[in-house]
Motif scaffolding. Structure first.
Motif, PDB file in Angstrom:
ATOM      1  N   GLY A  65       0.781  -1.225   0.000  1.00 16.37           N
ATOM      2  CA  GLY A  65       0.000   0.000   0.000  1.00 16.37           C
ATOM      3  C   GLY A  65       0.812   1.274   0.000  1.00 16.37           C
ATOM      4  O   GLY A  65       0.260   2.366   0.194  1.00 16.37           O
ATOM      5  N   THR A  66       2.124   1.170  -0.242  1.00 19.44           N
ATOM      6  CA  THR A  66       2.974   2.359  -0.221  1.00 19.44           C
ATOM      7  C   THR A  66       3.411   2.801  -1.615  1.00 19.44           C
ATOM      8  O   THR A  66       4.230   3.706  -1.743  1.00 19.44           O
ATOM      9  CB  THR A  66       4.216   2.118   0.662  1.00 19.44           C
ATOM     10  N   MET A  67       2.882   2.163  -2.649  1.00 28.04           N
ATOM     11  CA  MET A  67       3.123   2.593  -4.028  1.00 28.04           C
ATOM     12  C   MET A  67       1.774   2.708  -4.726  1.00 28.04           C
ATOM     13  O   MET A  67       0.991   1.759  -4.724  1.00 28.04           O
ATOM     14  CB  MET A  67       4.011   1.598  -4.792  1.00 28.04           C
ATOM     15  N   PRO A  68       1.469   3.851  -5.339  1.00 31.86           N
ATOM     16  CA  PRO A  68       0.196   3.997  -6.056  1.00 31.86           C
ATOM     17  C   PRO A  68       0.099   3.012  -7.217  1.00 31.86           C
ATOM     18  O   PRO A  68       1.106   2.643  -7.824  1.00 31.86           O
ATOM     19  CB  PRO A  68       0.246   5.441  -6.573  1.00 31.86           C
ATOM     20  N   ARG A  69      -1.127   2.604  -7.517  1.00 31.21           N
ATOM     21  CA  ARG A  69      -1.337   1.651  -8.607  1.00 31.21           C
ATOM     22  C   ARG A  69      -0.787   2.182  -9.925  1.00 31.21           C
ATOM     23  O   ARG A  69      -0.166   1.444 -10.695  1.00 31.21           O
ATOM     24  CB  ARG A  69      -2.824   1.337  -8.761  1.00 31.21           C
ATOM     25  N   GLU A 121      -7.944  -0.307 -20.548  1.00 30.60           N
ATOM     26  CA  GLU A 121      -8.030  -1.761 -20.375  1.00 30.60           C
ATOM     27  C   GLU A 121      -7.051  -2.234 -19.309  1.00 30.60           C
ATOM     28  O   GLU A 121      -7.388  -3.078 -18.468  1.00 30.60           O
ATOM     29  CB  GLU A 121      -7.732  -2.461 -21.699  1.00 30.60           C
ATOM     30  N   PHE A 122      -5.855  -1.697 -19.349  1.00 32.06           N
ATOM     31  CA  PHE A 122      -4.828  -2.053 -18.372  1.00 32.06           C
ATOM     32  C   PHE A 122      -5.284  -1.658 -16.969  1.00 32.06           C
ATOM     33  O   PHE A 122      -5.238  -2.452 -16.026  1.00 32.06           O
ATOM     34  CB  PHE A 122      -3.529  -1.349 -18.753  1.00 32.06           C
ATOM     35  N   SER A 123      -5.765  -0.426 -16.837  1.00 35.70           N
ATOM     36  CA  SER A 123      -6.219   0.066 -15.542  1.00 35.70           C
ATOM     37  C   SER A 123      -7.414  -0.736 -15.037  1.00 35.70           C
ATOM     38  O   SER A 123      -7.497  -1.078 -13.852  1.00 35.70           O
ATOM     39  CB  SER A 123      -6.585   1.550 -15.652  1.00 35.70           C
ATOM     40  N   GLY A 124      -8.339  -1.064 -15.945  1.00 29.81           N
ATOM     41  CA  GLY A 124      -9.499  -1.848 -15.553  1.00 29.81           C
ATOM     42  C   GLY A 124      -9.116  -3.242 -15.092  1.00 29.81           C
ATOM     43  O   GLY A 124      -9.671  -3.768 -14.116  1.00 29.81           O
ATOM     44  N   GLY A 125      -8.160  -3.850 -15.792  1.00 32.73           N
ATOM     45  CA  GLY A 125      -7.690  -5.171 -15.393  1.00 32.73           C
ATOM     46  C   GLY A 125      -7.039  -5.145 -14.026  1.00 32.73           C
ATOM     47  O   GLY A 125      -7.267  -6.030 -13.192  1.00 32.73           O
ATOM     48  N   MET A 126      -6.230  -4.121 -13.773  1.00 35.09           N
ATOM     49  CA  MET A 126      -5.572  -4.001 -12.472  1.00 35.09           C
ATOM     50  C   MET A 126      -6.587  -3.766 -11.364  1.00 35.09           C
ATOM     51  O   MET A 126      -6.456  -4.290 -10.254  1.00 35.09           O
ATOM     52  CB  MET A 126      -4.555  -2.865 -12.518  1.00 35.09           C
ATOM     53  N   ALA A 127      -7.627  -2.979 -11.650  1.00 40.25           N
ATOM     54  CA  ALA A 127      -8.656  -2.700 -10.645  1.00 40.25           C
ATOM     55  C   ALA A 127      -9.448  -3.956 -10.296  1.00 40.25           C
ATOM     56  O   ALA A 127      -9.904  -4.115  -9.159  1.00 40.25           O
ATOM     57  CB  ALA A 127      -9.595  -1.608 -11.149  1.00 40.25           C
ATOM     58  N   GLN A 128      -9.612  -4.852 -11.258  1.00 45.89           N
ATOM     59  CA  GLN A 128     -10.298  -6.110 -10.975  1.00 45.89           C
ATOM     60  C   GLN A 128      -9.444  -7.010 -10.096  1.00 45.89           C
ATOM     61  O   GLN A 128      -9.958  -7.736  -9.247  1.00 45.89           O
ATOM     62  CB  GLN A 128     -10.641  -6.827 -12.277  1.00 45.89           C
ATOM     63  N   ILE A 129      -8.135  -6.970 -10.305  1.00 42.94           N
ATOM     64  CA  ILE A 129      -7.232  -7.820  -9.527  1.00 42.94           C
ATOM     65  C   ILE A 129      -7.053  -7.273  -8.114  1.00 42.94           C
ATOM     66  O   ILE A 129      -7.100  -8.010  -7.128  1.00 42.94           O
ATOM     67  CB  ILE A 129      -5.869  -7.933 -10.234  1.00 42.94           C
ATOM     68  N   TRP A 130      -6.825  -5.958  -8.033  1.00 42.99           N
ATOM     69  CA  TRP A 130      -6.628  -5.288  -6.739  1.00 42.99           C
ATOM     70  C   TRP A 130      -7.634  -4.145  -6.614  1.00 42.99           C
ATOM     71  O   TRP A 130      -7.295  -2.985  -6.884  1.00 42.99           O
ATOM     72  CB  TRP A 130      -5.207  -4.734  -6.621  1.00 42.99           C
ATOM     73  N   PRO A 131      -8.875  -4.422  -6.232  1.00 43.53           N
ATOM     74  CA  PRO A 131      -9.915  -3.385  -6.182  1.00 43.53           C
ATOM     75  C   PRO A 131      -9.549  -2.192  -5.310  1.00 43.53           C
ATOM     76  O   PRO A 131      -9.961  -1.069  -5.588  1.00 43.53           O
ATOM     77  CB  PRO A 131     -11.126  -4.133  -5.611  1.00 43.53           C
ATOM     78  N   ALA A 132      -8.764  -2.417  -4.269  1.00 41.34           N
ATOM     79  CA  ALA A 132      -8.433  -1.319  -3.354  1.00 41.34           C
ATOM     80  C   ALA A 132      -7.041  -0.768  -3.603  1.00 41.34           C
ATOM     81  O   ALA A 132      -6.499  -0.044  -2.779  1.00 41.34           O
ATOM     82  CB  ALA A 132      -8.550  -1.791  -1.906  1.00 41.34           C
ATOM     83  N   GLY A 133      -6.432  -1.131  -4.754  1.00 42.48           N
ATOM     84  CA  GLY A 133      -5.055  -0.714  -5.015  1.00 42.48           C
ATOM     85  C   GLY A 133      -4.920   0.761  -5.268  1.00 42.48           C
ATOM     86  O   GLY A 133      -5.870   1.463  -5.546  1.00 42.48           O
TER      87      GLY A 133
END
Length: 228
Positions: free
Chosen positions: A175-179, A216-228
């Protein structure tokens, strides 16, 4: 392709994120995608020495003992979608005129190095994560994998985990690096991933381009780590 011959983006010590005893688990199904043109050589200075991890060989992601919905496994599948396509762990860069004598997963690292040496002047990115020669040698050395090591799915996953750590995986998960910063770091390693402007970090270099949009990249990452 994986161009992790750039300087590491973090200074953590590489270590396996998945435990396991064998490297022969079944190959998970890969998603469709595209391969990228490239000359298979790095254009940055060699990395300084780095602490070597114990050469533990994990199971292939998605095989028995490792849940396929693990966030890191999902991230690697997202990367493989734009790098390896349907060929998955047996992918070879499409610009290679002379292909390896056998599917990559049936070859040892030594046999792959021989193929590279005997076919100069062509791209050599190989495997699910499209390792280029300098990167492959570096991460194999960090894992302690010698030329007799077979390039199995589990070994490829193990090598790719080092590249995720280079991008700051542990810092991001803590949690110390922004997505968005983590995503930029990943795009500096894998040419098929986009920057916020939609282009590859290596756009135009030897034909490289991003194979998905930033959305698409951002959406995929948000699905993997919703709270990232």
């Amino acid at each position: 392709m994986a161009r992790a011959d750039v300087a590491p983006l973090t200074t953590m010590v590489a270590a396996p994120l998945f435990g396991g005893a064998t490297a022969g688990g079944p190959t998970p199904a890969s998603s469709s995608g595209s391969l990228f043109a490239g000359n298979g050589t790095g254009f940055f200075a060699p990395l300084p020495p780095r602490a070597r991890a114990e050469p533990a060989v994990p199971r292939a992601l998605g095989s028995q003992g490792v849940a396929p919905d693990n966030p890191v496994a999902q991230l690697l599948s997202l990367i493989a979608r734009v790098e390896a396509g349907r060929e998955g762990y047996d992918a070879v860069q499409h610009g290679a005129r002379i292909r390896p004598p056998a599917p990559p997963t049936q070859m040892t690292l030594g046999e792959i190095y021989t193929w590279i040496a005997e076919t100069p002047g062509q791209p050599h990115a190989i495997g699910r994560y499209q390792f280029i020669p300098p990167t492959l040698r570096r991460v194999a050395g960090l894992r302690g994998y010698g030329p007799e090591t077979r390039f199995t799915p589990a070994v490829q996953d193990s090598l790719a985990l080092i590249l995720l750590e280079d991008a700051g995986l542990r810092t991001f998960e803590a949690g110390t690096m922004p997505r968005t910063r983590f995503m930029r770091n990943l795009a500096r390693i894998w040419a098929g991933l986009p920057l916020p402007n939609g282009q590859s970090f290596y756009e135009g270099y030897a034909g490289n381009r991003a194979a998905m949009s930033w959305a698409e990249f951002s959406g995929g990452m948000a699905q993997i780590w919703p709270a990232g």
